[in-house]
Structures are given as structure tokens and as C-alpha cells.
Enzyme design. Structure first.
Site, PDB file in Angstrom:
ATOM      1  N   VAL A   1      -8.296 -16.530   2.507  1.00 56.67           N
ATOM      2  CA  VAL A   1      -9.668 -16.264   2.202  1.00 56.67           C
ATOM      3  C   VAL A   1     -10.294 -17.255   3.192  1.00 56.67           C
ATOM      4  O   VAL A   1     -11.360 -17.117   3.775  1.00 56.67           O
ATOM      5  CB  VAL A   1      -9.930 -16.109   0.846  1.00 56.67           C
ATOM      6  CG1 VAL A   1     -11.422 -16.136   0.651  1.00 56.67           C
ATOM      7  CG2 VAL A   1      -9.478 -14.779   0.153  1.00 56.67           C
TER       8      VAL A   1
ATOM      9  N   GLU B   1      -6.534  -8.198   3.044  1.00 55.55           N
ATOM     10  CA  GLU B   1      -5.477  -8.776   4.054  1.00 55.55           C
ATOM     11  C   GLU B   1      -5.102  -7.786   5.012  1.00 55.55           C
ATOM     12  O   GLU B   1      -5.284  -6.496   4.590  1.00 55.55           O
ATOM     13  CB  GLU B   1      -4.225  -9.206   3.339  1.00 55.55           C
ATOM     14  CG  GLU B   1      -4.584 -10.513   2.462  1.00 55.55           C
ATOM     15  CD  GLU B   1      -3.116 -11.154   2.031  1.00 55.55           C
ATOM     16  OE1 GLU B   1      -2.218 -10.588   2.470  1.00 55.55           O
ATOM     17  OE2 GLU B   1      -3.426 -11.742   0.668  1.00 55.55           O
TER      18      GLU B   1
ATOM     19  N   CYS C   1      -3.819 -10.181  -5.039  1.00 58.50           N
ATOM     20  CA  CYS C   1      -4.934  -9.878  -5.609  1.00 58.50           C
ATOM     21  C   CYS C   1      -4.898  -8.976  -7.135  1.00 58.50           C
ATOM     22  O   CYS C   1      -5.067  -9.509  -8.024  1.00 58.50           O
ATOM     23  CB  CYS C   1      -5.808  -9.555  -4.728  1.00 58.50           C
ATOM     24  SG  CYS C   1      -6.436 -10.751  -3.361  1.00 58.50           S
TER      25      CYS C   1
ATOM     26  N   LYS D   1      -2.660  -9.976 -10.216  1.00 58.20           N
ATOM     27  CA  LYS D   1      -3.274 -11.080 -11.072  1.00 58.20           C
ATOM     28  C   LYS D   1      -4.522 -10.739 -11.675  1.00 58.20           C
ATOM     29  O   LYS D   1      -4.938 -11.281 -12.474  1.00 58.20           O
ATOM     30  CB  LYS D   1      -3.404 -12.233 -10.399  1.00 58.20           C
ATOM     31  CG  LYS D   1      -4.295 -12.657  -9.210  1.00 58.20           C
ATOM     32  CD  LYS D   1      -4.423 -14.245  -8.564  1.00 58.20           C
ATOM     33  CE  LYS D   1      -5.098 -14.144  -7.389  1.00 58.20           C
ATOM     34  NZ  LYS D   1      -6.716 -14.134  -7.457  1.00 58.20           N
TER      35      LYS D   1
ATOM     36  N   LYS E   1       1.765  -4.890   2.064  1.00 58.74           N
ATOM     37  CA  LYS E   1       0.961  -3.592   2.648  1.00 58.74           C
ATOM     38  C   LYS E   1       1.236  -4.061   4.215  1.00 58.74           C
ATOM     39  O   LYS E   1       1.482  -4.994   4.507  1.00 58.74           O
ATOM     40  CB  LYS E   1      -0.528  -3.792   2.176  1.00 58.74           C
ATOM     41  CG  LYS E   1      -1.103  -5.086   2.621  1.00 58.74           C
ATOM     42  CD  LYS E   1      -2.596  -5.092   2.108  1.00 58.74           C
ATOM     43  CE  LYS E   1      -3.454  -4.405   3.112  1.00 58.74           C
ATOM     44  NZ  LYS E   1      -4.893  -4.794   2.702  1.00 58.74           N
TER      45      LYS E   1
HETATM   46  C1  UGA Z   1      -7.700  -6.447  -2.235  1.00 65.28           C
HETATM   47  C2  UGA Z   1      -9.151  -5.620  -2.254  1.00 65.28           C
HETATM   48  O1  UGA Z   1      -9.031  -4.278  -1.738  1.00 65.28           O
HETATM   49  C3  UGA Z   1     -10.042  -6.535  -1.505  1.00 65.28           C
HETATM   50  O2  UGA Z   1     -11.235  -5.729  -1.521  1.00 65.28           O
HETATM   51  C4  UGA Z   1     -10.280  -7.820  -2.176  1.00 65.28           C
HETATM   52  O3  UGA Z   1     -11.129  -8.784  -1.766  1.00 65.28           O
HETATM   53  C5  UGA Z   1      -8.974  -8.428  -2.267  1.00 65.28           C
HETATM   54  O4  UGA Z   1      -7.861  -7.506  -3.011  1.00 65.28           O
HETATM   55  C6  UGA Z   1      -9.037  -9.734  -2.919  1.00 65.28           C
HETATM   56  O5  UGA Z   1      -9.183  -9.679  -4.132  1.00 65.28           O
HETATM   57  O6  UGA Z   1      -8.958 -10.852  -2.393  1.00 65.28           O
HETATM   58  P1  UGA Z   1      -5.849  -6.598  -0.636  1.00 65.28           P
HETATM   59  O7  UGA Z   1      -4.806  -7.089  -1.750  1.00 65.28           O
HETATM   60  O8  UGA Z   1      -5.600  -7.431   0.475  1.00 65.28           O
HETATM   61  O9  UGA Z   1      -7.155  -6.372  -1.026  1.00 65.28           O
HETATM   62  O10 UGA Z   1      -4.945  -4.989  -0.375  1.00 65.28           O
HETATM   63  P2  UGA Z   1      -5.403  -3.558  -0.350  1.00 65.28           P
HETATM   64  O11 UGA Z   1      -5.850  -2.885   0.674  1.00 65.28           O
HETATM   65  O12 UGA Z   1      -6.511  -3.487  -1.589  1.00 65.28           O
HETATM   66  O13 UGA Z   1      -4.045  -2.987  -1.440  1.00 65.28           O
HETATM   67  C7  UGA Z   1      -3.471  -3.544  -2.517  1.00 65.28           C
HETATM   68  C8  UGA Z   1      -2.326  -2.965  -2.981  1.00 65.28           C
HETATM   69  O14 UGA Z   1      -2.791  -1.652  -3.281  1.00 65.28           O
HETATM   70  C9  UGA Z   1      -1.320  -2.943  -1.836  1.00 65.28           C
HETATM   71  O15 UGA Z   1      -0.024  -3.446  -2.356  1.00 65.28           O
HETATM   72  C10 UGA Z   1      -1.294  -1.238  -1.509  1.00 65.28           C
HETATM   73  O16 UGA Z   1      -0.022  -0.890  -0.724  1.00 65.28           O
HETATM   74  C11 UGA Z   1      -1.547  -0.797  -2.643  1.00 65.28           C
HETATM   75  N1  UGA Z   1      -2.349   0.371  -2.602  1.00 65.28           N
HETATM   76  C12 UGA Z   1      -3.583   0.659  -2.001  1.00 65.28           C
HETATM   77  C13 UGA Z   1      -1.550   1.619  -3.018  1.00 65.28           C
HETATM   78  O17 UGA Z   1      -0.568   1.715  -3.708  1.00 65.28           O
HETATM   79  N2  UGA Z   1      -2.446   3.116  -2.865  1.00 65.28           N
HETATM   80  C14 UGA Z   1      -3.812   3.012  -2.302  1.00 65.28           C
HETATM   81  O18 UGA Z   1      -4.323   4.126  -2.182  1.00 65.28           O
HETATM   82  C15 UGA Z   1      -4.023   1.689  -1.831  1.00 65.28           C
END
Ligand code: UGA
Length: 463
Positions: free
Chosen positions: A11, A154, A276, A279, A336
Site C-alpha cells: 500500500v 494487489e 486483507c 484479517k 491471487k
Molecule cells: C482486497 C480488496 O479487493 C481491495 O479493495 C482492498 O483495498 C484490499 O483487499 C485491502 O484491504 O488492502 P486484495 O486482497 O488485493 O484486495 O485481493 P482481492 O482481489 O480482493 O482478492 C482477495 C481474495 O479473494 C483472493 O484470495 C482471491 O482469490 C479471492 N477471491 C476473490 C475469490 O475467491 N473469489 C472471487 O470472486 C474474488
């Protein structure tokens, strides 16, 4: 404006680089000396698309500097706090790093500072910060505290920063609100040189939402918890599909057509990971508990997510029967795609469970292997997806990197011991896989055998 950013994690580094990109003079500090010296010598401590180029560009024109927290505090008129808030054993966010920074600000800064919390924090942290600063300030510090939660994903954080849907600020004074508006004006007006898109097309105008500090803090936690809830919801639907013979891809697609639901975050899989969601959901449960609200809905979200990894291993067990001595390929380690981050990555938990039953893991990830090696060294790390699959009884797709979709399946068929793909993200084309002689098993009632290849071609449609 002269701005400081404390903390050079995913971040902080993105924030510092992008603020410099839109025209500010930025000083970014990092307390980890090894990481700081890497940054000072132009070496990236993490992988994030576009970030390296942006940093190189703004450093060349002298708009981004790296150094100590103390120097950062002296530098900026506004100070963004981007330090980590990891979970404590009881689920609370550990705010000790924020407290430490506040103490240094209180002791060192002279004159006015706008202090902005960007790290994800529990509601009322801003109020605590104000109190703490007034208790410890010795040199006549004048300050406002504001909240400016980040919504950076990310893998797309540079794009998310420069082309956001919304910018949320929580400020309890007009001066703080005006300064934040000034900082973000180039983004609101879309007047900056976009480092991502050549001839950057006009994007939808971001909404600049100015509210009070407590509400801004809650917007962040509530948003992440809601998205996590969507994922756990579809994961339970996936389980149901497996039991009743439905296809979760069809169900999710049909649900997502309703604009009130929307199609995003309805991809079932091995559960949400990263630093994110896990936690933040925990911390939000604790905040609610402490405030006398029983948010047990979120406890279920968490429980469902924790069971995903075991559920996936159970699928592998069903297929391979005895795991002891079986060679298994793992494609993808990061939580991811497009990141090298393996914190709370479900892939690592799955590997640990398989290893506990005696399976031999051959793994490949385009970016995350260095970080994964530190967590699970006793894995055979391979140079590519093909090498990982050599002699294996199953290939497990655990992170949906684009390159895994483009695998040459006919070549892969000559390398494996048994042609079986277990797709933990429903990311691969069933048709491609089975038409090359593989058995395909996805999440949520999706399976296909080679003899079904023809019928898949005739019925498949793209969503
Ligand atoms: C997440 C939020 O999307 C951001 O908006 C936020 O700013 C960030 O956390 C944070 O608090 O800093 P991030 O953790 O980078 O972002 O990733 P995401 O794309 O949200 O995915 C999170 C997890 O959910 C990953 O493990 C992904 O594989 C999983 N996921 C996501 C699923 O299993 N299914 C989905 O449909 C979408």
C-alpha cells in the site's frame, strides 16, 4: 505539495509512487533497513505490475525519495501512515506500528501536519490517534487527523490508485478536508500523465466522498467484509451444486445478471486469502463484539472460508485415494494472480495438508516462489508449469495466472503420470483440457472426462 508516506509495503509503496506520479514531492520511509537499502538502490522489494516503472520515472525527476521515518516526518505537510496492522491472536488488529509512528510524529514534528491513516484500522482509531498525539506532542505540533482508506487490490494497485471508482476521506475539520481534496485533485480531474495506458482514455469520474473519520474507517472494513461474504456465499452454493448435480458457473452467472447482485466476487474456489480479507473480517467481528453487536454472520463467513482448504484436499483424496508417495503438481502459490504475495495464501495451506499425508509436491508460480520457499522449503520448486507436472498423478491449479490458461495441453499429456487436472479456481477451459485426454475436476459440481469432449464443444458458451 510535500507529502510523506510512512511504510513501503504494497500500500505505502503504491501510494508514494502514485502521489509522486500525479505531481507531488514525496518522501517514503521504511523501517526495515534491508528493504530501505533495496529501495534506495532502485531494487524492488516486491512484485506489483507497473510499480517499478512508475518508481523509476518519478525518482529520475526527483519527486520520490526514500529514507527514515524521522526524516519523513520532517518532510511532509501531510503524512500518510501506511504501516502494517497484522492480526493479534484474538483477531484484533495490532495497532502498535501506528502507535509507534504517532509517537515519533508527536516528538519530532514542528508546526502543522495533516496526519492521514491509510492503513486499514478499526473504527475510532482516528480518535485514538488524536488523543495520543495531544498527550505526547512536545514541540508545538499542530495537527489534524484524517482517514483515507485504500481500496487497492494487489496486482492492480497502480491502476486502482490512479483510476479509482471512489476516493473516501474522513475528516473532522474543513482544513483537513480541503488539503485532501487538493492532494487528490489531479486524480479527480484526471489530469496527470498516466503511466499505464498510452493515450489514456477518459475514465468514469471518481466519486470524492468526504465524510467523518469514523464513517470512513467503517466504509473500509465493511466493504472488505461484504466482499468476503460474497465469496463465502458462492462457495457454499458451490458445495450445494456438488451435492445436487448443478453447475456453479451457471448459477453464479445467472445470479450476477441481476444488477442488484452483480457478477464480480462470485467466483468460487479454495477460499479468500491475502493479507486483507482474512484479517479484516476477523478484526470487524472483534470491533462489532466490543461495541456490543453480535455480527455472527461474519463468523460464518470466516468459518466457511476456513473449510475451503480442507474441502479441496478432500476432493484430491477422493480422486487419488492414498496420498502417501503420490507426486502432485501445484500450479500457483500466490494468494491471487499478478502478485508475489503468499500471506494467508490458500495454496500454501493446501500444500501443507497434502504433505502431512505424505504427498510429494512439485510447484511452480511465475512470481511467488521466492517468498513461498521461505514458508515451505520442502517442496520441489520448478522452472515452469510443464516441469512441475512431470511424472505427477494430478495437477492442481491453485492460483489462476493467465499463463496456465495457455498451456499446451497435448504437450502436458506426454509429461504426466495420470492425466488429471483439479482446478481450484474454475479458471481453465474444460473443453481444452478434456479434448487432450485429461480428466477435469473443478469446484462446484464441475467435472468432465475425455469422452465428453465433443459434447462440451457443442454446448459450451462463454459468459
Ligand atoms: C482486497 C480488496 O479487493 C481491495 O479493495 C482492498 O483495498 C484490499 O483487499 C485491502 O484491504 O488492502 P486484495 O486482497 O488485493 O484486495 O485481493 P482481492 O482481489 O480482493 O482478492 C482477495 C481474495 O479473494 C483472493 O484470495 C482471491 O482469490 C479471492 N477471491 C476473490 C475469490 O475467491 N473469489 C472471487 O470472486 C474474488
Amino acid at each position: 505539495m510535500k507529502l510523506s508516506v510512512i511504510g513501503a509495503g504494497y500500500v505505502g509503496l503504491t501510494t508514494a509512487a502514485c502521489l509522486a506520479q500525479i505531481g507531488h514531492d514525496v518522501f517514503c520511509s521504511e523501517s526495515d533497513v534491508e528493504k530501505l537499502s533495496k529501495l534506495q538502490s532502485g531494487v524492488m522489494p516486491l512484485f506489483e505490475p507497473h510499480l517499478e516503472d512508475v518508481i523509476e520515472g518519478v525518482r529520475k525527476v526527483g519527486r520520490l525519495h526514500f529514507g527514515s521515518t524521522e526524516d519523513a516526518i520532517v518532510w511532509g505537510d501531510a503524512i500518510f501512515i501506511c504501516v502494517g496492522t497484522p492480526p493479534l491472536a484474538n483477531g484484533d488488529a495490532d495497532l502498535s506500528a501506528i502507535e509507534g509512528v504517532a509517537r515519533v510524529i508527536a516528538k519530532r514534528a514542528i508546526g502543522y501536519r495533516l496526519i492521514i491513516e491509510k492503513s486499514t484500522v478499526p473504527v475510532q482509531t482516528g480518535a485514538q490517534l488524536r488523543k495520543h498525539l495531544s498527550v505526547h506532542s512536545t514541540k508545538g505540533l499542530k495537527y489534524d487527523v484524517a482517514s483515507n482508506p485504500e481500496f487497492l487490490r494487489e496486482g492492480t494497485s497502480v491502476e486502482d490508485f490512479l483510476h479509482p471508482d471512489r476516493i473516501v476521506i474522513g475528516a473532522d475539520s474543513q482544513r483537513a478536508a480541503d488539503l485532501l481534496r487538493e492532494i487528490y485533485e489531479p486524480i479527480v480531474q484526471q489530469k496527470f500523465t498516466c503511466p499505464i495506458h498510452p493515450n489514456c482514455p477518459k475514465h468514469k469520474d471518481p466519486i470524492f466522498l468526504a465524510t467523518d473519520t469514523n464513517s470512513a474507517e467503517l466504509i473500509k472494513h465493511a466493504s472488505n467484509s461484504f466482499l468476503a461474504m460474497k465469496i463465502s456465499f458462492i462457495n457454499m452454493v458451490a458445495n450445494l451444486c456438488e451435492q445436487v448435480g448443478a453447475d456453479v458457473t451457471e448459477v453464479a452467472y445467472g445470479m450476477g445478471l441481476d444488477p442488484r447482485i452483480g457478477p464480480s466476487f462470485l467466483n468460487p474456489g479454495i477460499g479468500f486469502g491475502g493479507f486483507c480479507f482474512p484479517k479484516d473480517v476477523q478484526a470487524f467481528i472483534r470491533i462489532a463484539e466490543k461495541s456490543g453487536c453480535d455480527f455472527s454472520l461474519l463468523k460464518e463467513v470466516e468459518k466457511i472460508n476456513q473449510r475451503r482448504v480442507e474441502h479441496f484436499v478432500e476432493q484430491v483424496r477422493k480422486e487419488l485415494w492414498v496420498l502417501r508417495g503420490k507426486k502432485i503438481a501445484v500450479w500457483g502459490l500466490a494468494f491471487k494472480p499478478n502478485t508475489d504475495d503468499v500471506r494467508f495464501a490458500p495454496a500454501l495451506s493446501i500444500i501443507r495438508l497434502l504433505q502431512a499425508e505424505g504427498a510429494l509436491i512439485r510447484a511452480y508460480d511465475p512470481e511467488a516462489m521466492e517468498k513461498a520457499k521461505k514458508e515451505i522449503p520442502d517442496v520441489t520448486y520448478c522452472h515452469d508449469a510443464y516441469e512441475a507436472a512431470e511424472g505427477t498423478d494430478a495437477v492442481l491449479l491453485l492460483t489462476e495466472w493467465e499463463q496456465f490458461r495457455k498451456v499446451d495441453w497435448s504437450r502436458l499429456a506426454t509429461l504426466v503420470e495420470r492425466p488429471l487436472i483439479i482446478d481450484g479456481r474454475n479458471a481453465l477451459s474444460r473443453e481444452d483440457v478434456v479434448s487432450n485426454g485429461f480428466h477435469y475436476l473443478g469446484v462446484g459440481g464441475i467435472s468432465a472426462a475425455p469422452q465428453m469432449a465433443k459434447s462440451l464443444v457443442s454446448t459450451s458458451h462463454s459468459h
